[in-house]
Structure formats: structure tokens, C-alpha cells
Motif scaffolding. Structure first.
Motif, PDB file in Angstrom:
ATOM      1  N   ASP A 195    -125.924  56.662 -49.380  1.00  0.00           N
ATOM      2  CA  ASP A 195    -125.849  57.861 -50.223  1.00  0.00           C
ATOM      3  C   ASP A 195    -125.434  57.502 -51.647  1.00  0.00           C
ATOM      4  OD1 ASP A 195    -126.539  59.300 -47.976  1.00  0.00           O
ATOM      5  OD2 ASP A 195    -124.481  59.988 -47.585  1.00  0.00           O
ATOM      6  N   PHE A 212    -122.959  64.688 -57.990  1.00  0.00           N
ATOM      7  CA  PHE A 212    -123.389  64.009 -56.761  1.00  0.00           C
ATOM      8  C   PHE A 212    -122.888  62.571 -56.753  1.00  0.00           C
ATOM      9  CE2 PHE A 212    -126.490  61.627 -54.184  1.00  0.00           C
ATOM     10  CZ  PHE A 212    -126.325  62.292 -52.982  1.00  0.00           C
ATOM     11  N   LEU A 213    -122.931  61.909 -57.916  1.00  0.00           N
ATOM     12  CA  LEU A 213    -122.419  60.544 -58.020  1.00  0.00           C
ATOM     13  C   LEU A 213    -120.926  60.515 -57.723  1.00  0.00           C
ATOM     14  CD1 LEU A 213    -122.802  57.537 -58.726  1.00  0.00           C
ATOM     15  CD2 LEU A 213    -122.295  58.154 -61.102  1.00  0.00           C
ATOM     16  N   ALA A 238    -120.361  61.013 -54.013  1.00  0.00           N
ATOM     17  CA  ALA A 238    -120.729  59.807 -53.264  1.00  0.00           C
ATOM     18  C   ALA A 238    -119.681  58.714 -53.457  1.00  0.00           C
ATOM     19  CB  ALA A 238    -122.106  59.314 -53.711  1.00  0.00           C
ATOM     20  N   GLY A 289    -130.446  57.898 -58.823  1.00  0.00           N
ATOM     21  CA  GLY A 289    -130.735  59.192 -59.438  1.00  0.00           C
ATOM     22  C   GLY A 289    -130.318  59.277 -60.891  1.00  0.00           C
ATOM     23  N   ALA A 325    -127.427  57.997 -55.169  1.00  0.00           N
ATOM     24  CA  ALA A 325    -126.837  58.666 -56.329  1.00  0.00           C
ATOM     25  C   ALA A 325    -126.980  57.802 -57.579  1.00  0.00           C
ATOM     26  CB  ALA A 325    -125.365  58.978 -56.070  1.00  0.00           C
ATOM     27  N   HIS A 375    -129.684  64.856 -56.506  1.00  0.00           N
ATOM     28  CA  HIS A 375    -129.264  63.463 -56.461  1.00  0.00           C
ATOM     29  C   HIS A 375    -129.064  62.855 -57.838  1.00  0.00           C
ATOM     30  CE1 HIS A 375    -129.695  63.168 -52.145  1.00  0.00           C
ATOM     31  NE2 HIS A 375    -130.868  63.745 -52.233  1.00  0.00           N
ATOM     32  N   SER A 376    -129.511  63.528 -58.883  1.00  0.00           N
ATOM     33  CA  SER A 376    -129.389  62.957 -60.217  1.00  0.00           C
ATOM     34  C   SER A 376    -128.198  63.510 -60.986  1.00  0.00           C
ATOM     35  CB  SER A 376    -130.682  63.196 -61.007  1.00  0.00           C
ATOM     36  OG  SER A 376    -130.876  64.581 -61.182  1.00  0.00           O
TER      37      SER A 376
END
Length: 128
Positions: A48, A8-9, A12, A55, A52, A3-4
Motif C-alpha cells: 500500500d 493517502f501517503l 500508508a 501515486g 501511495a 492514491h495520489s
């Protein structure tokens, strides 16, 4: 932690942008079932996206990402206003089709006496 990661960002953010387009289309089509489904999906991708963002707390977002987030914010504001207008129109239409069983009182009740059974005001009941 997955998530970090910036990936992932990005994933999302793409999901939010995609679902926002779908939600806009459903809103324009005025299909209540599609609107409900896309609203629920939008809520999930927003959760979500927030995860993100949390994170990567403390990191600076690029100008491109910040601009994309601003566009999402503006689009969601427009959709929120559109939904409020749609709800108001729907309420008016329902009031025409299904009027309330009781007419709203013209005057408030007097000390617990139901409207219509209250004594006349003194000005009208005074002997002439």
C-alpha cells in the motif's frame, strides 16, 4: 485519484510505522504465529505504501517524510538481519534435535561409485 493524495501517503506511512512496531514486538517475543501474521500484514502495508509513493511520483517529499522513510529502512534492515540470525539458530537447533539420516560423505564419490565403496588411493594400496 485517492492514491495520489498526500493524505493517502500519510495514512500508508503511519500504517507501515505501526506494523513495523508490531512486527518488532513479535520478533522479540519469538512467537512464530504472531511473527507470521505480522509479517504478512507488513507485506500488505508495504504494498500500500509503494502504491501511495507511485501515486505522488514527480512530487518532492518533505524532509520529515524522507526522514521517516529512512527510519523505516533502517528498522527493516535490522529486522532482516535479526531474522537471518534467528533462522540460523533455529537450523542449528533442529540439526541437534533431528540429525540428518545420512552422515555427509567425508570424501567425494569416485566416478559414480558411492562413498565408502571407492577403491583406496594408490598411495595406500601400493605393495610395500
Amino acid at each position: 485519484m485517492v492514491h495520489s493524495s498526500p493524505a493517502f501517503l500519510e495514512q500508508a506511512l503511519v500504517a507501515v510505522e505501526s506494523e513495523l512496531r508490531e512486527l518488532s514486538a513479535a520478533l522479540l517475543a519469538t512467537d512464530p504465529l504472531a511473527l507470521q501474521a505480522h509479517s504478512e500484514q507488513m507485506r500488505q502495508v508495504a504494498i500500500d505504501f509503494i502504491a501511495a509513493l507511485e501515486g505522488i511520483r514527480g512530487r518532492v517529499l518533505s524532509d520529515e517524510v524522507q526522514q521517516r522513510i529512512r527510519k523505516i529502512h533502517e528498522a527493516l534492515s535490522v529486522q532482516r538481519d535479526s531474522l537471518a540470525r534467528l533462522a540460523a539458530v533455529t537450523d542449528r537447533q533442529m540439526a541437534v534435535l533431528l540429525p540428518s539420516a545420512e552422515a555427509p560423505p567425508t570424501y567425494a564419490s569416485v566416478r559414480g561409485v558411492p562413498t565408502g565403496l571407492a577403491p583406496a588411493a594408490r598411495i595406500y594400496s601400493a605393495a610395500g
